[in-house]
Design an enzyme around this catalytic site. Structure first.
Site: not given
Length: 327
Positions: A142, A255, A305
């Protein structure tokens, strides 16, 4: 004589001067390091940067532990890895966090760009100076992926004063040698695009405000800065990043927080910098080892995610693959 079992974990090493609560790193050593020089020139390190939108205090260096569980269960995957480090860094404000809200008086949780990336630079310099790290692979999840690309592109580390001086110091945040490879997991590479893709009518105003708060907290309220701080605006040429040989852009269709478009626009930016996109697994190993070859792979992951790092298996396999390909 006492014996030390391996892998050996060394937690919460302070890397800044003066030290800070969040400016620490954890190290795992698969086997004893050699006497100084601490490693051979062929030994690799792995440096991991956690995510959390630059602000979530529940995300930290321990996020790598599920990945390590898989790596250490297969020692052959770390044959040429000297050490693994996972970095903490100062965080941006998050006063509305449901379980761990930030306080305005906490300097460690009121950081703004370029403080995050400069902390990462300090951590890497510590590893280079204290542990002899020369060759290394960066792994970022991320915003950790964002930070790694900012690092190699010099975004937030060049032509700006140090925090202790009003004068620019071009050597203050020099982390040469840079990484030979990056494994980037669901990174944020174009901040304006992220905000556009999370605006009504695509999503609710409540969700849109969360993304605006993330951008404002990390980079300030002026939208004009969002493009130059985005990795898609950086250069990844040999003159800017001479050590770069292999880059894996990874994303999952499942995600729910970062969309596939972020990976796509970063592919275009890397193509402009001369990276060769290789879609299929085949002869990439020979291509990576060829002099001057800079290989870009895109990889499809599975899971949402946070599940990708919470499970760790896919990340462990990518680390083992890249370490093997670099040799």
């Amino acid at each position: 004589m006492t014996s030390t079992s391996y892998p050996k974990h060394i937690p919460l090493l302070p890397y800044s001067d003066p030290p800070g609560r969040l400016r620490t790193l954890d190290i795992w050593l698969p086997r004893p390091l050699e006497e100084k020089p601490l490693q051979t020139s062929n030994s690799l390190w792995v440096v991991y940067l956690h995510g959390g939108a630059w602000r979530d205090a529940t995300k930290d260096a321990t996020n790598i532990e599920p990945t390590l569980k898989h790596l250490f269960s297969n020692p052959s995957s770390l044959e040429n890895v000297a050490g693994i480090a996972s970095l903490n860094y100062r965080l941006s404000p998050y006063p509305s966090h449901p379980s761990d809200p930030s306080s305005p008086s906490d300097e460690e949780r009121n950081a703004q760009h370029p403080q995050h990336i400069r902390d990462v630079c300090d951590g890497i310099k510590y590893l280079q100076q204290e542990y002899g790290m020369k060759r290394w692979i960066g792994v970022g999840q991320s915003c950790g992926a964002t930070l790694l690309l900012q690092l190699v592109a010099g975004i937030g580390t060049k032509d700006l004063p140090t925090e202790s001086s009003k004068q620019p110091d071009p050597q203050a945040y020099n982390t040469s040698p840079g990484p030979e490879a990056l494994i980037l997991l669901a990174g944020i590479y174009n901040l304006p695009l992220l905000l556009r893709n999370h605006s009504p009518p695509t999503c609710s105003e409540q969700i849109a405000q969360i993304y605006r708060d993330i951008a404002t907290g990390a980079f300030g309220a002026d939208p004009s800065v969002y493009t130059p701080v985005s990795p898609v605006s950086g250069s990844y040429t040999p003159s800017q990043w001479p050590e770069g040989r292999l880059l894996l852009l990874c994303h999952s269709y499942e995600d729910e927080l970062v969309e596939r478009a972020q990976r796509d626009v970063m592919c275009v930016a890397l193509d402009r910098s001369g990276w060769s996109l290789v879609m299929e697994v085949g002869d990439e190993e020979d291509e990576v080892r060829a002099e001057g070859r800079r290989v870009l792979n895109v990889r499809d992951l599975k899971g949402k995610h946070d599940w990708v790092w919470k499970d760790g298996d896919q990340i462990a396999k990518l680390i083992a693959e890249v370490a093997g390909r670099l040799g």
